[in-house]
Each structure stands twice: as structure tokens, then as C-alpha cells.
Scaffold this motif. Structure first.
Motif, PDB file in Angstrom:
ATOM      1  N   UNK A 213       0.824  -1.193   0.000  1.00 27.23           N
ATOM      2  CA  UNK A 213       0.000   0.000   0.000  1.00 27.23           C
ATOM      3  C   UNK A 213       0.863   1.250   0.000  1.00 27.23           C
ATOM      4  N   UNK A 214       0.534   2.209  -0.842  1.00 30.83           N
ATOM      5  CA  UNK A 214       1.224   3.493  -0.883  1.00 30.83           C
ATOM      6  C   UNK A 214       0.451   4.488  -0.039  1.00 30.83           C
ATOM      7  N   UNK A 215       1.115   5.107   0.929  1.00 30.45           N
ATOM      8  CA  UNK A 215       0.500   6.103   1.802  1.00 30.45           C
ATOM      9  C   UNK A 215       0.887   7.481   1.270  1.00 30.45           C
ATOM     10  N   UNK A 216      -0.115   8.262   0.881  1.00 23.78           N
ATOM     11  CA  UNK A 216       0.137   9.560   0.260  1.00 23.78           C
ATOM     12  C   UNK A 216      -0.052  10.691   1.259  1.00 23.78           C
ATOM     13  N   UNK A 217       0.611  11.802   0.975  1.00 32.65           N
ATOM     14  CA  UNK A 217       0.476  12.993   1.798  1.00 32.65           C
ATOM     15  C   UNK A 217       0.456  14.237   0.947  1.00 32.65           C
ATOM     16  N   UNK A 218       0.405  15.393   1.612  1.00 27.38           N
ATOM     17  CA  UNK A 218       0.516  16.666   0.911  1.00 27.38           C
ATOM     18  C   UNK A 218      -0.653  16.878  -0.052  1.00 27.38           C
ATOM     19  N   UNK A 219      -1.757  17.423   0.443  1.00 31.34           N
ATOM     20  CA  UNK A 219      -2.946  17.659  -0.366  1.00 31.34           C
ATOM     21  C   UNK A 219      -2.637  18.598  -1.533  1.00 31.34           C
ATOM     22  N   UNK A 220      -2.921  18.128  -2.755  1.00 29.42           N
ATOM     23  CA  UNK A 220      -2.630  18.906  -3.962  1.00 29.42           C
ATOM     24  C   UNK A 220      -3.740  18.679  -4.972  1.00 29.42           C
ATOM     25  N   UNK A 221      -3.994  19.682  -5.839  1.00 31.28           N
ATOM     26  CA  UNK A 221      -4.938  19.459  -6.935  1.00 31.28           C
ATOM     27  C   UNK A 221      -4.279  18.618  -8.018  1.00 31.28           C
ATOM     28  N   UNK A 222      -5.080  17.939  -8.812  1.00 29.48           N
ATOM     29  CA  UNK A 222      -4.534  17.167  -9.928  1.00 29.48           C
ATOM     30  C   UNK A 222      -4.520  17.996 -11.186  1.00 29.48           C
ATOM     31  N   UNK A 223      -3.906  17.490 -12.248  1.00 30.09           N
ATOM     32  CA  UNK A 223      -3.182  16.221 -12.288  1.00 30.09           C
ATOM     33  C   UNK A 223      -1.755  16.344 -11.741  1.00 30.09           C
ATOM     34  N   UNK A 224      -1.193  15.191 -11.355  1.00 27.82           N
ATOM     35  CA  UNK A 224       0.200  15.098 -10.908  1.00 27.82           C
ATOM     36  C   UNK A 224       0.960  14.299 -11.942  1.00 27.82           C
ATOM     37  N   UNK A 225       2.077  14.830 -12.453  1.00 28.13           N
ATOM     38  CA  UNK A 225       2.846  14.162 -13.494  1.00 28.13           C
ATOM     39  C   UNK A 225       3.859  13.191 -12.929  1.00 28.13           C
ATOM     40  N   UNK A 226       4.443  12.382 -13.818  1.00 30.96           N
ATOM     41  CA  UNK A 226       5.423  11.380 -13.413  1.00 30.96           C
ATOM     42  C   UNK A 226       6.630  12.007 -12.719  1.00 30.96           C
ATOM     43  N   UNK A 227       7.024  13.209 -13.125  1.00 31.00           N
ATOM     44  CA  UNK A 227       8.241  13.799 -12.569  1.00 31.00           C
ATOM     45  C   UNK A 227       8.083  14.201 -11.112  1.00 31.00           C
ATOM     46  N   UNK A 228       6.856  14.377 -10.629  1.00 30.92           N
ATOM     47  CA  UNK A 228       6.637  14.766  -9.229  1.00 30.92           C
ATOM     48  C   UNK A 228       5.795  13.757  -8.450  1.00 30.92           C
ATOM     49  N   UNK A 229       5.384  12.670  -9.081  1.00 31.20           N
ATOM     50  CA  UNK A 229       4.451  11.736  -8.438  1.00 31.20           C
ATOM     51  C   UNK A 229       4.992  11.205  -7.119  1.00 31.20           C
ATOM     52  N   UNK A 230       6.268  10.829  -7.085  1.00 28.03           N
ATOM     53  CA  UNK A 230       6.825  10.231  -5.873  1.00 28.03           C
ATOM     54  C   UNK A 230       7.021  11.253  -4.758  1.00 28.03           C
ATOM     55  N   UNK A 231       6.986  12.544  -5.084  1.00 20.57           N
ATOM     56  CA  UNK A 231       7.064  13.571  -4.044  1.00 20.57           C
ATOM     57  C   UNK A 231       5.864  13.507  -3.104  1.00 20.57           C
ATOM     58  N   UNK A 232       4.806  12.856  -3.537  1.00 22.59           N
ATOM     59  CA  UNK A 232       3.578  12.808  -2.750  1.00 22.59           C
ATOM     60  C   UNK A 232       3.374  11.456  -2.065  1.00 22.59           C
ATOM     61  N   UNK A 233       4.361  10.561  -2.167  1.00 19.52           N
ATOM     62  CA  UNK A 233       4.279   9.258  -1.497  1.00 19.52           C
ATOM     63  C   UNK A 233       5.110   9.323  -0.230  1.00 19.52           C
ATOM     64  N   UNK A 234       4.453   9.305   0.915  1.00 18.06           N
ATOM     65  CA  UNK A 234       5.173   9.318   2.191  1.00 18.06           C
ATOM     66  C   UNK A 234       5.882   7.994   2.430  1.00 18.06           C
ATOM     67  N   UNK A 235       5.189   6.888   2.186  1.00 23.10           N
ATOM     68  CA  UNK A 235       5.792   5.598   2.462  1.00 23.10           C
ATOM     69  C   UNK A 235       4.887   4.461   2.065  1.00 23.10           C
ATOM     70  N   UNK A 236       5.226   3.250   2.539  1.00 28.20           N
ATOM     71  CA  UNK A 236       4.477   2.052   2.162  1.00 28.20           C
ATOM     72  C   UNK A 236       4.060   1.276   3.408  1.00 28.20           C
ATOM     73  N   UNK A 237       2.959   0.556   3.274  1.00 25.04           N
ATOM     74  CA  UNK A 237       2.495  -0.390   4.279  1.00 25.04           C
ATOM     75  C   UNK A 237       2.282  -1.726   3.586  1.00 25.04           C
ATOM     76  N   UNK A 238       2.236  -2.786   4.375  1.00 25.02           N
ATOM     77  CA  UNK A 238       1.769  -4.071   3.867  1.00 25.02           C
ATOM     78  C   UNK A 238       0.250  -4.063   3.955  1.00 25.02           C
ATOM     79  N   UNK A 239      -0.390  -4.654   2.949  1.00 27.21           N
ATOM     80  CA  UNK A 239      -1.846  -4.538   2.838  1.00 27.21           C
ATOM     81  C   UNK A 239      -2.439  -5.897   2.494  1.00 27.21           C
ATOM     82  N   UNK A 240      -3.497  -6.272   3.192  1.00 27.86           N
ATOM     83  CA  UNK A 240      -4.262  -7.479   2.905  1.00 27.86           C
ATOM     84  C   UNK A 240      -5.653  -7.069   2.461  1.00 27.86           C
ATOM     85  N   UNK A 241      -5.930  -7.282   1.187  1.00 27.61           N
ATOM     86  CA  UNK A 241      -7.243  -6.974   0.623  1.00 27.61           C
ATOM     87  C   UNK A 241      -8.109  -8.232   0.737  1.00 27.61           C
TER      88      UNK A 241
END
Length: 387
Positions: free
Chosen positions: A181-209
Motif C-alpha cells: 500500500x502506498x500512503x500519500x500525503x501533501x494535499x494537492x490538486x490534480x493532475x500530478x505528473x510522473x516527474x513529481x508523483x513520488x514527491x507525494x508518497x510518504x511511504x508504504x504499508x503491507x496490505x491485505x485486501x
């Protein structure tokens, strides 16, 4: 690798309750002999942003943005490298309860693994092409229910629903799906491009769907998953910051056709995270996240490509992670091949899908730049009967 033999955890953040503060939670980090009270450490040692780190969970930190995340991660990394200094700020694990580390804003689950998509297609449509025509052109996903995301250790009640025409009752085919699971932060309007996409990913969790396959199969005609998925999603108590995974980046698999330009760029990289699926105490599979066809930056970019923005606390699931070998499949649907080939457990037990009382644990490790590996913690859940 069993949960008891996993390597030490890397830097991670979460929230715990208890230890003399009934009804209150605090931000913490895992250490060898307990947990670290991050807020107390930041206050006493004049760490960065104590007003964020003394909060009851990670919400305020997620909203603060990547420069603050990097500063906090570097500071915490330095302190964890010298364990002797941490004694005054350690909390014994006994008496502490993990709580959901952040408030989930929106939850989107993707379908980013080609091997899983092919396996599911072969099981459900054996006489047809296993991949839908659009699958290699865009990251397929659906919106889940944020309100039923639960922290690791929370029991999972067997759900009821329509299993077919005129048939309503508890699911007979309760399944798991091993995901990142990708945990996102930093509220922003879209769209978000590939060059900045990872700037908005705080971190990862393990996820069971968690998935009720009979309910899912009957309702998914023609729209996507709903009640067969929305009853529970479990995530690990600890969030591993993306900065901690700097040594885990890897090239994505070969693609044909090439992604469209808006899904291309230098950030198109996968994560070499290896998961472990443990059922009733047995290690049954080792799904490799490095095989994901669609990468984290592409998931964020595609999610916002129609103009939708991001909110702090958004959670993106990768979808089930499966490798090419049977011992790398990330769901019981695949491991039992639709229920036709039971899984053999120690002691002579077999499973096709989950029984009441079964406990499922996912673990994961990732590499550092020096070649050693560290743990991303675990996500566990035990099935309880339908009331």
C-alpha cells in the motif's frame, strides 16, 4: 521466512495507545526491545517539528510534505543508529496496542501485477484471453471503502452477502490478497505528473485486501468489486518511509506496448520488496513486488490524470502481487487454483479458502544499498465467524 525469523525492521513510523495513557495514542517507531516514543524524544532533544511528532497519529505529518518528511526521517535515522541513547524514550511493547497509523482519506486498489491478472483470467475464463484488452495500456483500479481499513491485528468477521441467484449467506470462499500500500500525503490538486508523483508518497504499508470470492463473482457483472471487498482491508501498523527504501528501487519489467507518454519518465521504477504469506503458522508463498507491471509513480499519475487531486492520507493498493512460480502466488484463489487444488499445511490440514479461526500474516523485506535486507513489519488478521 517466518515472522519470527525476519531481519530487524528499518526506520518506520506508526501510532500506539496504552502504557499509562488510556484512550490516547502517540506516534512511535519500532525498536528491538519495544517501541520508541517519538514525540517525547523530539520534545526533549529539540528534534524537528515536535508539534507534528507529538500528535496522536501521522495525519499532520502526512500533510506537511516531502521536505519535512525527509528532515524527520534523517533525524530519526541518526537517533536509531545509537540505541544506547534511546533508553529514556523507550516504551515496553507489553501494554501497548497499535492503532491505525493515519486517517484514511480515499482508498483505491489497483490491479498492477500481470501474473495475478493472467492467473485470475485463466481461472475464471479458461477459454478466453486472460488479460482484458485495456490491461497493458493503463493501471486498472477501483475505489474501495476507506472506512473499513483496519490496523494489523484487528479480527476479520466472515462477511455475508449474495453468493448467487436467490442465495444469501456467509461467504464460502474467503480469500486474502498480498499487496503493498502506498500512503500519500501533501494535499494537492490534480493532475500530478510522473516527474513529481513520488514527491507525494510518504511511504508504504503491507496490505491485505480480504476478498469474498463468491460474493465478488456474483456482483461483478458488469461493474467492479463492491461488497465482496469492502468489508475489511488490513494494513500494517508501521509505515516505512519512501526514503528508507532508497536501496530497493529496481527497473520495471519489459512492456509491450510502451506506456503512453504521460505514464513514462525517470520515476518509472519498481520496488524490490519480497513478501511472505503465512497461513495458520505455515509459510505458503513468497510474492515478489519487483514483478509489478505498473509502478508507484504510474499509479499516482494515472489516478490524477483526469484532474482528480490527492489528499493527505490517501491509500493506494498495488493489487495482488504474484510471481511466475506457484510458490510466489499472492492469493488463495491462485494457490488453490480456484479451489480445485487444496493447499497442504503442516499436520495434514488442507485449505482451499480460509476457515474460521485461521490467522493470516504477511511479512516483507527490502534491500539496502549494501545488500543487507530489513523488515517492513507485518500485517496479520484472524478470521472470526459470521455473527
Amino acid at each position: 521466512m517466518s515472522p519470527d525469523t525476519s531481519p530487524p525492521m528499518g526506520v518506520a513510523l506508526g501510532a500506539v495507545a496504552g502504557a499509562g495513557r488510556p484512550g490516547h495514542s502517540r506516534i512511535a517507531a519500532p525498536v528491538d526491545d519495544g517501541v520508541l516514543d517519538v514525540g517525547s524524544l523530539a520534545t526533549a532533544q529539540r528534534g524537528p517539528h515536535p508539534e507534528l511528532l507529538t500528535a496522536p497519529n501521522l495525519d499532520a505529518l502526512l500533510a506537511a510534505g516531502r521536505p519535512v518528511w525527509r528532515e524527520v526521517w534523517e533525524w530519526l535515522t541518526g537517533w536509531l543508529a545509537d540505541p544506547e541513547r534511546l533508553a529514556p524514550y523507550r516504551l515496553p511493547a507489553e501494554g501497548l496496542t497499535p492503532v491505525l497509523p493515519f486517517s484514511v482519506a480515499d482508498y483505491v486498489d489497483f490491479y498492477a501485477c500481470e501474473q495475478h491478472a493472467r492467473n485470475a483470467g485463466l481461472i475464471f475464463r479458461p477459454d478466453s484471453e486472460p488479460l482484458a484488452p485495456n490491461w497493458k495500456h493503463l493501471p486498472v483500479g477501483y475505489h474501495g471503502r476507506a472506512g473499513t481499513v483496519r490496523v494489523s491485528g484487528t479480527p476479520v468477521v466472515r462477511p455475508s452477502g449474495q453468493r448467487g441467484r436467490g442465495d444469501h449467506g456467509p461467504t464460502r470462499t474467503l480469500d486474502v490478497e498480498a499487496e503493498l500500500g502506498l500512503v500519500l500525503g501533501d494535499t494537492v490538486p490534480g493532475p500530478v505528473g510522473m516527474d513529481t508523483a513520488l514527491d507525494h508518497v510518504f511511504g508504504v504499508v503491507l496490505l491485505n485486501d480480504w476478498s469474498a470470492r463468491d460474493i465478488q463473482g456474483w456482483e461483478t457483472r458488469p461493474l467492479g468489486p463492491h461488497l465482496g471487498k469492502s468489508f475489511a482491508t488490513s494494513i500494517s501498523a508501521w509505515v516505512t518511509p519512501l526514503d528508507e527504501l532508497a536501496g530497493a528501487w529496481t527497473d520495471p519489467p519489459a512492456r509491450d506496448p510502451e506506456p503512453l507518454p504521460y505514464l513514462s519518465g525517470a520515476a518509472d521504477r519498481g520496488l524490490d520488496v519480497e513478501l511472505g504469506v503465512h497461513l495458520a503458522g505455515d509459510h505458503v508463498s513468497t510474492p515478489p513486488a519487483r514483478d509489478l507491471y505498473w509502478t508507484p509513480a504510474q499509479l499516482v499519475t494515472h489516478l490524477t490524470s483526469n484532474g482528480a487531486g490527492l489528499r493527505a492520507g490517501d491509500l493506494l493498493g498495488s493489487g495482488t502481487i504474484s510471481g511466475p512460480a506457484r510458490e510466489q502466488f499472492g492469493s488463495l484463489l491462485e494457490l488453490s487454483w480456484g479451489g480445485s487444488e487444496p493447499i497442504h499445511l503442516s499436520g495434514g490440514a488442507t485449505r482451499t479458502y480460509l476457515s474460521d479461526g485461521d490467522e493470516v500474516v504477511f511479512t516483507a523485506t527490502a534491500p539496502r544499498a549494501d545488500g543487507t535486507r530489513f523488515s517492513l513489519g507485518e500485517v496479520r488478521g484472524r478470521v472470526t465467524p459470521t455473527p
